[in-house]
Design a protein around this motif. Structure first.
Motif, mmCIF file in Angstrom:
data_model
loop_
_atom_site.group_PDB
_atom_site.id
_atom_site.type_symbol
_atom_site.label_atom_id
_atom_site.label_comp_id
_atom_site.label_asym_id
_atom_site.label_seq_id
_atom_site.Cartn_x
_atom_site.Cartn_y
_atom_site.Cartn_z
ATOM 1 N N TYR A 40 -35.805 -4.151 17.948
ATOM 2 C CA TYR A 40 -34.679 -3.762 18.775
ATOM 3 C C TYR A 40 -35.231 -2.621 19.651
ATOM 4 C CZ TYR A 40 -29.981 -2.404 20.083
ATOM 5 O OH TYR A 40 -28.852 -2.122 20.790
ATOM 6 N N PRO A 41 -34.880 -2.577 20.967
ATOM 7 C CA PRO A 41 -35.482 -1.550 21.839
ATOM 8 C C PRO A 41 -35.323 -0.130 21.284
ATOM 9 C CG PRO A 41 -34.131 -3.078 23.121
ATOM 10 C CD PRO A 41 -33.933 -3.447 21.677
ATOM 11 N N LYS A 42 -36.358 0.656 21.488
ATOM 12 C CA LYS A 42 -36.424 2.072 21.107
ATOM 13 C C LYS A 42 -36.703 2.298 19.619
ATOM 14 C CE LYS A 42 -36.406 4.050 24.149
ATOM 15 N NZ LYS A 42 -37.549 3.968 25.114
ATOM 16 N N SER A 43 -37.275 1.269 18.981
ATOM 17 C CA SER A 43 -37.565 1.382 17.545
ATOM 18 C C SER A 43 -39.021 1.688 17.244
ATOM 19 C CB SER A 43 -37.185 0.074 16.841
ATOM 20 O OG SER A 43 -35.824 -0.217 17.042
ATOM 21 N N GLY A 44 -39.844 1.818 18.306
ATOM 22 C CA GLY A 44 -41.269 2.069 18.072
ATOM 23 C C GLY A 44 -42.141 0.887 18.506
ATOM 24 N N ILE A 127 -29.958 7.596 20.097
ATOM 25 C CA ILE A 127 -30.321 8.789 20.889
ATOM 26 C C ILE A 127 -31.496 8.477 21.824
ATOM 27 C CG2 ILE A 127 -31.239 11.169 20.739
ATOM 28 C CD1 ILE A 127 -28.247 10.866 19.951
ATOM 29 N N SER A 128 -32.495 7.792 21.286
ATOM 30 C CA SER A 128 -33.665 7.455 22.095
ATOM 31 C C SER A 128 -33.246 6.579 23.283
ATOM 32 C CB SER A 128 -34.682 6.718 21.212
ATOM 33 O OG SER A 128 -35.822 6.385 21.941
ATOM 34 N N GLY A 129 -32.379 5.604 23.022
ATOM 35 C CA GLY A 129 -31.903 4.704 24.076
ATOM 36 C C GLY A 129 -31.090 5.452 25.114
ATOM 37 N N ASN A 216 -56.273 7.327 17.931
ATOM 38 C CA ASN A 216 -55.929 6.848 19.276
ATOM 39 C C ASN A 216 -54.499 6.326 19.405
ATOM 40 O OD1 ASN A 216 -58.400 7.301 20.800
ATOM 41 N ND2 ASN A 216 -59.322 5.901 19.327
ATOM 42 N N SER A 217 -53.787 6.242 18.280
ATOM 43 C CA SER A 217 -52.383 5.814 18.377
ATOM 44 C C SER A 217 -51.438 6.951 17.983
ATOM 45 C CB SER A 217 -52.119 4.590 17.491
ATOM 46 O OG SER A 217 -52.356 4.911 16.138
ATOM 47 N N SER A 218 -51.968 8.170 17.905
ATOM 48 C CA SER A 218 -51.093 9.302 17.573
ATOM 49 C C SER A 218 -50.134 9.543 18.743
ATOM 50 C CB SER A 218 -51.923 10.567 17.340
ATOM 51 O OG SER A 218 -52.408 11.022 18.585
ATOM 52 N N MET A 227 -51.907 4.017 30.546
ATOM 53 C CA MET A 227 -51.724 2.568 30.472
ATOM 54 C C MET A 227 -50.564 2.194 29.549
ATOM 55 S SD MET A 227 -53.569 0.953 32.364
ATOM 56 C CE MET A 227 -54.042 2.012 33.676
ATOM 57 N N TYR A 228 -50.038 3.186 28.895
ATOM 58 C CA TYR A 228 -49.003 2.898 27.920
ATOM 59 C C TYR A 228 -47.624 3.295 28.423
ATOM 60 C CZ TYR A 228 -45.990 4.925 24.468
ATOM 61 O OH TYR A 228 -44.899 5.347 23.810
ATOM 62 N N ASN A 229 -47.562 4.406 29.149
ATOM 63 C CA ASN A 229 -46.258 4.907 29.580
ATOM 64 C C ASN A 229 -45.774 4.247 30.865
ATOM 65 O OD1 ASN A 229 -44.801 6.856 27.914
ATOM 66 N ND2 ASN A 229 -46.768 7.924 27.874
ATOM 67 N N LYS A 243 -41.261 9.201 30.353
ATOM 68 C CA LYS A 243 -42.205 8.595 29.422
ATOM 69 C C LYS A 243 -41.488 7.953 28.256
ATOM 70 C CE LYS A 243 -46.126 11.380 30.519
ATOM 71 N NZ LYS A 243 -47.352 11.916 30.063
ATOM 72 N N ILE A 244 -42.133 6.928 27.700
ATOM 73 C CA ILE A 244 -41.605 6.330 26.462
ATOM 74 C C ILE A 244 -41.743 7.368 25.356
ATOM 75 C CG2 ILE A 244 -41.942 4.498 24.755
ATOM 76 C CD1 ILE A 244 -41.185 3.154 27.218
ATOM 77 N N THR A 245 -42.873 8.067 25.377
ATOM 78 C CA THR A 245 -43.107 9.124 24.392
ATOM 79 C C THR A 245 -42.217 10.315 24.745
ATOM 80 O OG1 THR A 245 -45.043 9.476 25.770
ATOM 81 C CG2 THR A 245 -45.456 8.695 23.555
ATOM 82 N N ARG A 246 -41.038 10.342 24.167
ATOM 83 C CA ARG A 246 -40.099 11.431 24.437
ATOM 84 C C ARG A 246 -40.323 12.516 23.388
ATOM 85 N NH1 ARG A 246 -34.799 12.873 22.859
ATOM 86 N NH2 ARG A 246 -35.046 11.343 21.200
ATOM 87 N N LYS A 247 -39.814 12.316 22.158
ATOM 88 C CA LYS A 247 -40.022 13.304 21.097
ATOM 89 C C LYS A 247 -40.860 12.749 19.938
ATOM 90 C CE LYS A 247 -36.105 16.503 21.261
ATOM 91 N NZ LYS A 247 -34.929 16.973 20.492
#
Ligand code: A3P
Length: 284
Positions: A40-44, A127-129, A216-218, A227-229, A243-247
């Motif tokens: 489901y979106p925003k689950s990692g 919250i992430s969504g 490399n996946s931290s 290339m990820y965000n 960014k996808i990487t928020r918190k």
């Protein structure tokens, strides 16, 4: 922007069409060697894709730093991802999807393709969504957290109800070709998670290679990986700096929910998830 609807599920309107979902559901042929990330979106989702990409390269970060996430593991439910999947002639068979089980490619259910499903505390997913959809132009924008909270409980958010999505997919959890992971466990013990994934995929890594996958996946490494965000997405859809990487933490909902919201959420959760084993939902 408003959602596009297909079979009572609201989808973000960018790069997604009802006819495409229908084709993916009815005609897309998955292969036994496919390795599918379903969430489901925003689950990692992006985190798991990064880990799978790095397992493939035995920890070498060159591939994740030079090829965007959506090319390494295309989202088959988007027009561009579908094209990549169908046209791809080389590369590992990674693919991603946020589809609920009833719209997933039918071919999966008779294939030996391997699927990993990530569950995250739905309060953190909410919250992430909220923070993602309200600043991007990819979907319907909530005006306030209160509004998004109501949408979430009703399932009027991208890819529909979290509760239905998880309940649907959990019917597959005992299958040999399905692995269920939790975001919270990945946070607590990423090493065990990578080992578990390797075991599931039948891939062995040397201790040094495993260290490299983890490094490399931290969260920090991913935050710095362009290339990820969301690379190549036009600025009118995703403004610079988003960014996808928020918190990347667990329990951020506690900084946002009112006591009344917590209570309402928990009532819905109890009602909708009744009968599922509590050990699937290990968070606080
Ligand atoms: P937050 O918004 O709570 O920070 P998805 O990829 O499914 O859209 O999920 C995005 C969520 O995963 C974001 O949550 C993001 O920060 C988190 N995330 C991404 N990479 C991560 C990592 N390496 N470690 C922990 N969380 C990560």
């Amino acid at each position: 922007k408003d959602y596009v609807w297909y079979q009572d599920i609201p989808f973000p309107p960018v790069d997604i069409y009802p006819e495409l979902i229908k084709t993916v559901h009815e005609e897309l042929v998955l292969k036994d060697e496919d390795i599918i990330t379903v969430t489901y979106p925003k689950s990692g989702t992006h985190w798991l894709i990064e880990v799978l990409s790095l397992i493939h390269t035995k920890g070498d970060p060159n591939w994740i730093r030079s090829v965007p996430t959506y090319v390494r593991s295309p989202w088959i439910d988007t027009a561009s991802g579908y094209k990549f999947k169908v046209e791809r002639k080389e590369g590992p068979p990674l693919i991603s999807s946020h589809l609920p089980i009833q719209l997933f490619p039918k071919s999966f259910f008779t294939s030996k393709a391997k699927m990993i499903y990530v569950i995250r505390n739905p309060k953190d997913v909410l919250i992430s969504g909220y923070y993602f959809w309200r600043v991007t132009n990819l979907s319907k924008k909530p005006e306030s957290l209160e509004q998004y909270f109501e949408w979430f409980l009703q399932g009027h958010v991208p890819y529909g109800s979290w509760f239905d999505h998880v309940r649907g997919w959990m019917s597959m959890r005992e299958k040999e070709n399905v692995l269920v992971l939790s975001y919270e466990q990945m946070k607590k013990d990423p090493r065990s998670m990578v080992e578990k994934i390797c075991g599931f995929l039948g891939k062995a890594l040397e201790p040094r290679e495993l260290d490299l996958v983890l490094e490399n996946s931290s969260f920090q490494a991913m935050k710095e990986n362009k290339m990820y965000n969301l690379p190549d997405v036009p600025e009118e859809l995703v403004p610079a700096g988003i960014k996808i990487t928020r918190k990347g933490i667990t329990g951020d909902w506690k900084n946002h929910f009112t006591p009344a919201q917590t209570q309402a959420f928990e009532e819905t959760f109890r009602e909708k998830m009744a009968g599922l084993p509590p050990e699937l939902f290990l968070w606080d």
